[in-house]
Scaffold this motif. Structure first.
Motif: not given
Length: 461
Positions: A400-407
């Protein structure tokens, strides 16, 4: 009046799709592990009652093995179709795919590095406590030639994972070239995948039984040493995920956008609580979309990055797959050499796409990777079943954190982000309005790492 409306919005209930069933399964696995440890300690020895429970774990792993081939075939074929479709969205889609591939590979490599430096599973000698499988190929030549199946369809029936992978790749690329006909076939495979995952979900309800039998037998033979080894694996995994989030993701985020990772995590605090309380990240997907848009990232970038991230950006799952593989190899006294580790890494990068959010698919992917490179280690997966649920939250939170950072990274790279608004929001000067979630309420949900679909896993992959 406005304050009342805001208060009611904040108090609006959050949907928890499938919470009841997955919650009970989670509790049942925990109870089974505790009971298995107790029985193993009370009835020690090879001839004791606990050791005789080993067939329960063996049977569960046999059921998981039964599902590996159809899962690998369906997810790889559909995954290739998704990548082809994603590439048509232009600059953002291509950049997202490159970034996700790089980060997933990097996460897998980190899992391998940590697994080699921390003696997880060492000294357990579980050869007699797990399911026996066929031996690995006797030579490199035999291994390479064994990838080519006798017929196209025999690859789907013999249980050879690398043959299945080859046929799936060829089928996926062929369907890309068939236009409308290819889309029709992909639709049929998607329906087949739904059936396969439904069967897998049914099998996963036997996880408490399998975990009980496997843990009881292992503890009967090794005593507290097995419990300590499992605890070390969990601690190393949680620590690795935490360091990956803070050091790797946090450093990249600060370097590219100037945003502090801890401020972003504070902004997503409610989502983290939802993930931990439900052991699932599916409930957080619509909230992540809404919050990223409120943060200042453009809707097109959010709309491409977040859903694709739930299918292709599996940082936590990647770390889990590699560390679990090394743990099993060490525990069975058959450590993987560097060549086998690299081959396993490549397999996991491909096979983990699109399946990690479905009940049991993480275990099936783990078993598939081992079956492809070291089939004599597949039985050790039965030992992982007992603690898989305990590591699910870390997988989900990391994904989840990885997807937030990627965005945020995508928005910065394509210049589709309001940097001033990002600062205002993260400094609590522009709070998130919970009522804005209404427009995202029907957004497709998926679990940590899987393509959006119904009936998802209660844990991250």
């Amino acid at each position: 009046m406005s304050s009342q409306r805001g208060e009611s919005a904040v108090q609006a209930p959050v949907r928890r799709r499938g919470l009841d069933r997955t919650h009970w399964l989670y509790l049942a696995v925990i109870a089974a592990v505790v009971l298995g440890v107790a029985v193993g300690l009370l009835f020690p020895g090879k001839d004791g009652f606990a050791a005789q429970l080993k067939p329960l774990g063996d049977g569960f792993i046999s059921l998981i093995k039964m599902m590996i081939t159809p899962i690998i075939f369906c997810t790889i074929v559909l995954g290739i179709g998704s990548i082809a479709k994603a590439a048509t969205v232009g600059k953002v889609g291509g950049l997202v795919l490159v970034y996700f591939a790089a980060m997933s590979t990097f996460a897998l490599a980190i899992g391998l590095v940590v697994g080699n430096f921390v003696p997880i599973g060492a000294g357990l000698h579980l050869q007699d406590a797990v399911y026996k499988t066929t031996a690995e190929a006797s030579s490199t030549q035999e291994f390479v030639l064994g990838i080519i199946p006798t017929t196209m369809f025999s690859a789907l029936t013999t249980g050879n994972i690398l043959q299945t992978l080859l046929i799936a790749l060829l089928t996926g690329f062929a369907l890309q070239r068939l236009g409308k006909t290819g889309k029709a076939v992909l639709t049929g495979i998607a329906h087949l995948q739904a059936v396969v995952f439904r069967i897998l979900m049914m099998i996963m309800w036997l996880a408490p039984v399998g975990a009980f039998g496997a843990i009881a037998a292992v503890v009967a033979l090794t005593g507290w040493k097995a419990v300590g080894s499992l605890a070390l694996l969990m601690f190393a995994f949680y620590l690795t995920c935490a360091l990956f989030i803070v050091v790797i993701l946090g450093g990249l985020l600060k370097l590219v956008t100037g945003v502090n990772i801890f401020k972003l995590m504070r902004y997503l605090g409610r989502e983290y609580l939802l993930i931990v309380s439900t052991s699932s990240s599916d409930v957080a997907l619509p909230r992540l979309i809404a919050k990223m848009e409120h943060l200042g990232v453009s809707k097109p970038v959010v709309g491409i990055t977040v859903p694709m991230g739930y299918s292709f950006n599996l940082d936590g799952t990647a770390i889990y797959l590699t560390m679990a593989s090394l743990f099993i190899a060490n525990a069975m006294g058959k450590p993987l050499d560097i060549a086998a580790q690299i081959g396993l890494l490549v397999f996991m990068v491909i096979a983990s796409k699109g399946a990690a959010g479905v009940t049991g698919a993480g275990l099936a992917t783990l078993a598939g990777g081992l079956a492809a490179h070291r089939p004599d280690l597949v039985g050790g997966v039965s030992f992982i079943v007992g603690i898989d649920r305990f590591m699910s939250e870390a997988r989900a939170l990391t994904n989840f954190t990885g997807n937030a950072v990627a965005t945020l990274l995508m928005g910065t790279w394509v210049k589709e982000i309001d940097a001033e608004k990002v600062s205002r929001v993260l400094d609590k000067l522009e709070p998130f309005d919970e009522s804005s979630l209404m427009e995202h309420e029907e957004a497709p949900v998926a679990d940590d790492g899987a393509a959006p679909r119904k009936e998802l896993e209660p844990a991250g992959v």
